[in-house]
Design an enzyme around this catalytic site. Structure first.
Site, PDB file in Angstrom:
ATOM      1  CG  ASP A 167      -1.976  -1.061   1.158  1.00  0.00           C
ATOM      2  OD1 ASP A 167      -2.042  -1.752   0.117  1.00  0.00           O
ATOM      3  OD2 ASP A 167      -2.735  -1.219   2.134  1.00  0.00           O
ATOM      4  CE  LYS A 168       6.921   3.665   3.263  1.00  0.00           C
ATOM      5  NZ  LYS A 168       8.163   3.098   3.755  1.00  0.00           N
ATOM      6  CD  GLU A 169       6.617  -1.202  -2.875  1.00  0.00           C
ATOM      7  OE1 GLU A 169       7.503  -1.419  -3.711  1.00  0.00           O
ATOM      8  OE2 GLU A 169       5.963  -2.103  -2.315  1.00  0.00           O
ATOM      9  CE1 TYR A 170      -2.619   1.919  -6.937  1.00  0.00           C
ATOM     10  CE2 TYR A 170      -3.297   3.442  -5.190  1.00  0.00           C
ATOM     11  CZ  TYR A 170      -3.487   2.892  -6.450  1.00  0.00           C
ATOM     12  OH  TYR A 170      -4.525   3.329  -7.227  1.00  0.00           O
ATOM     13  CG  ASP A 171      -1.033   4.819  -0.178  1.00  0.00           C
ATOM     14  OD1 ASP A 171      -1.906   4.499  -1.021  1.00  0.00           O
ATOM     15  OD2 ASP A 171      -1.109   4.520   1.032  1.00  0.00           O
ATOM     16  CB  SER A 194     -36.567 -10.066 -13.790  1.00  0.00           C
ATOM     17  OG  SER A 194     -37.690  -9.797 -14.550  1.00  0.00           O
ATOM     18  CG  LEU A 195     -32.496 -14.283 -13.797  1.00  0.00           C
ATOM     19  CD1 LEU A 195     -31.368 -14.702 -12.875  1.00  0.00           C
ATOM     20  CD2 LEU A 195     -32.330 -14.930 -15.168  1.00  0.00           C
ATOM     21  CD  GLU A 250     -22.952 -17.108 -14.017  1.00  0.00           C
ATOM     22  OE1 GLU A 250     -23.862 -16.285 -13.806  1.00  0.00           O
ATOM     23  OE2 GLU A 250     -22.207 -17.055 -15.012  1.00  0.00           O
ATOM     24  CE  LYS A 272     -31.605 -13.945  -8.038  1.00  0.00           C
ATOM     25  NZ  LYS A 272     -31.714 -12.882  -7.038  1.00  0.00           N
ATOM     26  CG  ASP A 287     -29.226 -10.004  -1.395  1.00  0.00           C
ATOM     27  OD1 ASP A 287     -29.886  -9.276  -2.159  1.00  0.00           O
ATOM     28  OD2 ASP A 287     -29.635 -10.354  -0.278  1.00  0.00           O
ATOM     29  CD  GLU A 294     -26.665  -7.871  -7.891  1.00  0.00           C
ATOM     30  OE1 GLU A 294     -26.928  -7.949  -9.117  1.00  0.00           O
ATOM     31  OE2 GLU A 294     -27.546  -7.876  -7.011  1.00  0.00           O
ATOM     32  CE1 TYR A 312     -24.446 -10.407 -11.966  1.00  0.00           C
ATOM     33  CE2 TYR A 312     -25.693 -10.641 -14.006  1.00  0.00           C
ATOM     34  CZ  TYR A 312     -25.553 -10.101 -12.737  1.00  0.00           C
ATOM     35  OH  TYR A 312     -26.516  -9.244 -12.240  1.00  0.00           O
ATOM     36  CE  LYS A 361     -35.373 -15.007  -4.168  1.00  0.00           C
ATOM     37  NZ  LYS A 361     -34.714 -13.685  -4.130  1.00  0.00           N
ATOM     38  CB  CYS A 403     -24.669  -6.850  39.360  1.00  0.00           C
ATOM     39  SG  CYS A 403     -24.541  -8.571  38.829  1.00  0.00           S
ATOM     40  CB  CYS A 460     -24.253  -9.840  43.060  1.00  0.00           C
ATOM     41  SG  CYS A 460     -23.227  -8.592  42.263  1.00  0.00           S
ATOM     42  CB  CYS A 519     -20.980  -7.148  37.850  1.00  0.00           C
ATOM     43  SG  CYS A 519     -20.944  -7.662  39.590  1.00  0.00           S
ATOM     44  CB  CYS A 564     -20.916 -11.516  41.037  1.00  0.00           C
ATOM     45  SG  CYS A 564     -22.183 -11.309  39.787  1.00  0.00           S
TER      46      CYS A 564
HETATM   47 ZN   LIG Z   1     -22.720  -9.099  39.995  1.00  0.00          ZN
END
Ligand SMILES: [Zn+2]
Length: 479
Positions: A31-35, A79-80, A120, A122, A124, A178, A226, A314, A408, A411, A424, A430
């Site tokens: 990440d450092k090199e990318y940044d 739609s399916l 495949e 599905k 959500d 999706e 897809y 489903k 509590c 107790c 507590c 207790c």
């Molecule tokens: Zn207690």
């Protein structure tokens, strides 16, 4: 080298790193090199006032938009057809076979092959339709009514696995996929968010339909593709070829895709997916079965709503809503007080749910549940763990207040709040804490005393005055 050349080189390099990181999940640099490279590009753009079209700096999300411009899809987004159970899936398959046989009877000279199937996941999330013109991403839209969707290009550009340019530059294509939020990303987001998100699907859909693309960028969305829905210059023989085309054009394709010659194998794999569903880092609500051969697809055609060559199977829902009835408070081994919610019994993924976790008082406040007694709430079940309350269905504080205890419940000792939790501190007096400590001491992870259960610990506490693990060694055997 002039600045445009330098910029182009930086962009190519950064986009390649992005592709490996977000699409292939195989980072090439830290990440450092990318940044460091990214900062160079930002500085160069600021200095020159020039931004090239495929610059990754476009992904941070710019100004707040006034609205969504409609986009007419170049080909309809269908739609399916749905199958709720195995019998309905069989019925679908029987019709495919019958239609193929009918076709072959009428066209003996040029028969269709036996149907094979692609299976495949599905996802959500929110359906996306991307338009690439001569290799450039020029539009992205929601599904809408299937013919016209809402243009959400600035929002979709913040998804780093969506390529801003693709190698295929010989015309216009539209691809469907999706937009999702990974569950691990959602969890991280909610840990620090002022307003936690209720679920990954709403989080993704809400972010993509947010008029501030900066909000979309903060959600760190992902996307899987897809389908090629429209193309003016390329055709495919089958599903595999189309998926290869998507991959070659650096669109993210989910690795879980299976091809079968026998329909029975599809069913077997379906059961396996359903079983392993909770291990995935994203939500799925089922699986999709598609006929792979494009000649068969053409012969089967469409009803007025959906293609006859695909069906969505489903799975049972893992989320539902119910009414929060009451909250009780339990004392744990360390004295931590945990709220347990009782809800109106509801069926979820094959079991009746009556109890849900609420984690701690901080969680109750963050999820806006403080005034939720008697209100309808979202609950989610994953694996076999006790379901969790995600949040209220409505935003209003229209329920009774959940009163946080000050003493509590076991107790009566005054409770102390540390961070998001209540404790507590009466360690030695207790009962539930003592019983839990003795049980823990005897457990498999510690002394591993066989047949010792929490019932044993309660009995020893009540009848023999055992108050700490050391007391176990003063007991004498009495038959
Ligand atoms: Zn207690």
């Amino acid at each position: 080298m002039d600045f445009k050349e330098k910029m182009g080189k930086l962009i190519t390099e950064l986009n390649n790193y992005n592709y490996h990181y977000y699409t292939l999940d195989q980072p090439l640099v830290s990440d450092k090199e990318y940044d460091a490279l990214y900062d160079q590009l930002v500085a160069l753009e600021a200095e020159t006032g020039v931004k090239l079209p495929d610059s990754p700096t476009q992904r941070v999300g710019g100004e707040i938009l006034k609205g969504f411009a409609p986009h007419r899809h170049l080909a309809p987004l269908w739609s399916l057809d749905k199958a709720q159970n195995i019998e309905q899936l069989r019925t679908w398959h029987d019709r495919v076979v019958r239609l193929v046989n009918d076709y072959n009877t009428k066209n003996p000279g040029n028969p269709l092959p036996n149907p094979c199937y692609a299976l495949e996941l599905k996802f959500d999330g929110l359906t996306l339709n991307l338009t690439y013109q001569d290799g450039k991403l020029v539009q992205a839209s929601t599904r809408g009514n299937g013919a016209v969707g809402e243009g959400i290009l600035p929002q979709v550009k913040t998804i780093k696995s969506v390529p801003l340019t693709i190698p295929y530059d010989e015309g216009t294509i539209e691809v469907q996929g999706e937009g999702i939020m990974n569950l691990s990303v959602l969890e991280k987001y909610n840990q620090i968010a002022a307003e936690p998100l209720k679920n990954a699907r709403n989080a993704a859909a809400g972010a993509l339909r947010n008029l501030s693309p900066k909000v979309t960028a903060e959600r760190k969305l992902n996307a899987y593709f897809y389908n090629v829905g429209y193309s003016d210059g390329i055709t495919f023989a089958d599903h595999k070829e189309m998926m290869d085309f998507l991959r070659e054009n650096r669109l993210k394709v989910n690795p879980y895709i299976f091809y079968f010659e026998q329909f029975d194998d599809v069913m077997e794999q379906l059961a396996d997916i359903e079983k392993r569903r909770s291990e995935l880092d994203y939500l799925i609500d089922g699986a999709v079965v598609k006929v792979t051969d494009f000649r068969i697809r053409e012969a089967l055609g469409y009803t007025d709503k959906f293609p006859r060559w695909a069906v969505a199977y489903k799975f049972e829902a893992e989320e539902t809503t119910t009414v929060l009835q009451s909250v009780t408070w339990n004392v744990g081994r360390t004295g931590k007080i945990t709220p347990l919610a009782r809800v109106e019994p509801v069926e979820l993924a094959g079991v009746t749910v009556q109890n849900c976790t609420l984690n701690n008082i901080g969680d109750i406040e963050r999820k806006n549940l403080k005034f939720a007694l008697g209100s309808r709430v979202f609950i989610r079940r994953s694996n076999d763990v006790i379901p969790e309350i995600l949040g209220k269905v409505t935003e209003e504080n229209d329920g009774e207040e959940i009163l946080f205890p000050v003493e509590c419940p076991s107790c009566g000792f005054p409770l102390e709040q540390r961070g998001a939790h209540l404790f507590c501190n009466n360690k030695t007096g207790c009962k539930p804490q003592i019983v839990a400590r003795i049980t823990h001491f005897a457990s498999r992870d510690a002394m591993d005393i066989e047949t010792f259960s929490d019932k044993t610990a309660i009995q020893l506490y009540e009848e023999l005055g055992v108050r700490e693990p050391a007391d176990l060694y003063t007991l004498s055997f009495d038959s």
